[in-house]
Design an enzyme around this catalytic site. Structure first.
Site, PDB file in Angstrom:
ATOM      1  N   GLY A  37       7.570  70.066  33.550  1.00  0.00           N
ATOM      2  CA  GLY A  37       6.509  69.257  32.950  1.00  0.00           C
ATOM      3  C   GLY A  37       6.740  68.956  31.482  1.00  0.00           C
ATOM      4  O   GLY A  37       5.868  68.395  30.810  1.00  0.00           O
ATOM      5  N   SER A 106      17.625  73.081  27.573  1.00  0.00           N
ATOM      6  CA  SER A 106      18.198  73.992  26.559  1.00  0.00           C
ATOM      7  C   SER A 106      18.105  75.444  27.017  1.00  0.00           C
ATOM      8  O   SER A 106      17.327  76.229  26.471  1.00  0.00           O
ATOM      9  CB  SER A 106      17.530  73.803  25.192  1.00  0.00           C
ATOM     10  OG  SER A 106      16.131  73.740  25.270  1.00  0.00           O
TER      11      SER A 106
END
Length: 198
Positions: A37, A106
């Site tokens: 999300g 990441s």
């Protein structure tokens, strides 16, 4: 070769650019699994900030990999280089006085720490969109988990590549408990003092 590269000093400063925009620059770094999300919340956040007159720019994983980082794979080394480049681009945008909203999986702590070092501690806010791999796989918005399970995608975070979750993050959003609208309100409340022009 680096010894022949000399940084140029510009007449217009970061402080002057910020003053013109009547805001302080900042990097909001959204991290979390694919399908967590991140992009949805980041997009809604940018809209809310834009409506408040804040000068923003969004950087998103897929978009950047289609352009600037189209030559990188998903190996551990290339993931690190992907994040390093994004950090440097974000730093340039911060220098321009913008509030940068970056959404990237990441997965490695060291890479996120490197981003923070590049842009500066005070200008970095980490937003951990904490959604379990089980929930992300249920959503599977782009069909990527299905492909990863079928062996069609290698090095897919959460399936056959690790995700190192933040421990002491600045903001944590549990998407099972928090709506997009509520997440945006939480983030704005946390950063208002940081982006207010002083």
């Amino acid at each position: 070769m680096q010894e022949n590269v000399i940084a140029h000093t510009f007449n217009v400063t970061r402080a002057q650019r910020s003053a013109m925009k009547n805001q302080q620059p900042l990097l909001l770094w959204f991290t979390g699994l694919s399908g967590s999300g991140k992009s949805t919340i980041a997009n809604a956040l940018e809209k809310a900030l834009f409506e408040k007159g804040i000068h923003t720019y969004s950087l998103d994983g897929d978009n950047v990999r289609l352009g600037l980082n189209s030559n990188l794979s998903f190996s551990a080394e290339d993931r690190t280089e992907n994040i390093r480049r994004i950090a440097e681009v974000s730093n340039l945008m911060i220098d321009a006085g913008l509030v940068v909203i970056a959404s990237f999986v990441s997965p490695y702590k060291k890479d996120r720490a490197a981003v923070k070092e590049i842009v500066g501690d005070f200008r970095f806010v980490e937003v951990f969109v904490n959604t379990s791999v089980e929930e992300c796989e249920k959503r599977d918005v782009k069909g990527l988990y299905k492909k990863a399970r079928a062996g069609e995608i290698k090095n897919f975070t959460g399936i056959n590549a690790p995700y190192e979750a933040p421990v002491n993050t600045d903001i944590e959003i549990d998407t099972l408990e928090t709506s997009v609208e509520a997440a945006v309100d939480i983030i704005i409340h946390k950063i208002e003092h940081k982006i207010a022009h002083q």
